[in-house]
Design a protein around this motif. Sequence first.
Motif, PDB file in Angstrom:
ATOM      1  N   LYS A 217       0.858  -1.184   0.000  1.00 26.94           N
ATOM      2  CA  LYS A 217       0.000   0.000   0.000  1.00 26.94           C
ATOM      3  C   LYS A 217       0.891   1.229   0.000  1.00 26.94           C
ATOM      4  O   LYS A 217       2.103   1.114   0.221  1.00 26.94           O
ATOM      5  CB  LYS A 217      -0.965  -0.003   1.178  1.00 26.94           C
ATOM      6  CG  LYS A 217      -0.363  -0.345   2.521  1.00 26.94           C
ATOM      7  CD  LYS A 217      -1.462  -0.570   3.559  1.00 26.94           C
ATOM      8  CE  LYS A 217      -0.911  -1.314   4.766  1.00 26.94           C
ATOM      9  NZ  LYS A 217      -1.885  -1.543   5.808  1.00 26.94           N
ATOM     10  N   ASN A 218       0.294   2.394  -0.273  1.00 26.99           N
ATOM     11  CA  ASN A 218       1.093   3.614  -0.417  1.00 26.99           C
ATOM     12  C   ASN A 218       1.903   3.901   0.865  1.00 26.99           C
ATOM     13  O   ASN A 218       1.345   4.219   1.906  1.00 26.99           O
ATOM     14  CB  ASN A 218       0.156   4.795  -0.732  1.00 26.99           C
ATOM     15  CG  ASN A 218       0.942   6.056  -1.066  1.00 26.99           C
ATOM     16  OD1 ASN A 218       2.137   6.155  -0.785  1.00 26.99           O
ATOM     17  ND2 ASN A 218       0.260   7.014  -1.676  1.00 26.99           N
TER      18      ASN A 218
ATOM     19  N   SER B 244      -0.963   8.767  -7.553  1.00 24.52           N
ATOM     20  CA  SER B 244      -0.427   9.565  -6.446  1.00 24.52           C
ATOM     21  C   SER B 244       1.049   9.896  -6.622  1.00 24.52           C
ATOM     22  O   SER B 244       1.900   9.392  -5.907  1.00 24.52           O
ATOM     23  CB  SER B 244      -0.603   8.785  -5.149  1.00 24.52           C
ATOM     24  OG  SER B 244      -0.122   7.460  -5.350  1.00 24.52           O
TER      25      SER B 244
ATOM     26  N   ASN C 212       4.538  11.811  -6.304  1.00 22.74           N
ATOM     27  CA  ASN C 212       5.065  12.328  -5.048  1.00 22.74           C
ATOM     28  C   ASN C 212       5.613  13.744  -5.163  1.00 22.74           C
ATOM     29  O   ASN C 212       6.143  14.270  -4.213  1.00 22.74           O
ATOM     30  CB  ASN C 212       6.172  11.375  -4.574  1.00 22.74           C
ATOM     31  CG  ASN C 212       6.684  11.750  -3.208  1.00 22.74           C
ATOM     32  OD1 ASN C 212       5.894  12.132  -2.363  1.00 22.74           O
ATOM     33  ND2 ASN C 212       7.985  11.681  -3.008  1.00 22.74           N
TER      34      ASN C 212
END
Length: 255
Positions: A173-174, A200, A202
């Motif tokens: 997971k992130n 997502s 960064n």
Amino acid sequence: MEYKRIIIKIGTAILTQNGNLAEDRIEQIAQFIANLKKNSIDVIIVTSGAVSAGFTKVQLDKKILANKQALASIGQPYLMSVYRNKFDKFNITISQILIIEADFDSRKRTENAKNTVNVLLANGVIPIINENDTVATEELAFGDNDQLSAHSTFYFGGDLLIILSDIDGYYNKNPRLFNDAVLQKNINFISDEELNQTVSPNNQFATGGIVTKLKSAKFLLERNSAMLLASGFNLPLVEKYLLTGERDSGTLFKN
Ligand code: ADP
């Protein structure tokens, strides 16, 4: 080791620091590639960073597509001049290849590009590939050198794609959101659920996030090729893997 021709994709986070090109890091990359060359590994680079390099010279609003393309146009020669300067220190000549995804739809153009790449590598030159952002509007909107690098790996006969990012591998997971996320060292299957997660990236200039990396891995897994996602801040780790097969971190996507 088993790898004879590799593609190295260098992400924006690795190429930039505090709004400037990270020249020291680019020099480390040149040193790393010089070491690989000494070990008879052919290397092709796929580089990001043209837009952010352009932004260091002219501060245009990146949200407007034509501005973003203009930034890429400004940044591309600047970025290449830094690469050239750094590779010069190791007596390595570089070349520039600008390509769009549609070029891979044409067998003729793919063949032309492949022949060029073969001549360059046979003569010890490092091809540096980037998206031709001035014409590739759709691509710029999705901003996706991850998939360009996967296509380059397959069509230019690479046996491994290495994605150098600011993260040391693919987590369950992130890891920026969950501190109990676990790095997955080996992956041989990517689910639709993973491919459909929220993107997502960064960094304000990064565009792909993890999803485009997973798409790239899937593309290569389906073609019996392989991909390593590793940190561009830890090049010795990648070098050790390429030269000895031993690997302490990074995620290897391989059947
Ligand atoms: P690059 O500029 O190198 O292409 P990106 O910022 O686009 O890098 O993508 C890498 C980022 O993806 C990581 O820094 C991390 O914040 C994010 N990310 C989201 N989910 C994951 C995950 N499961 N594993 C690793 N990274 C993830």
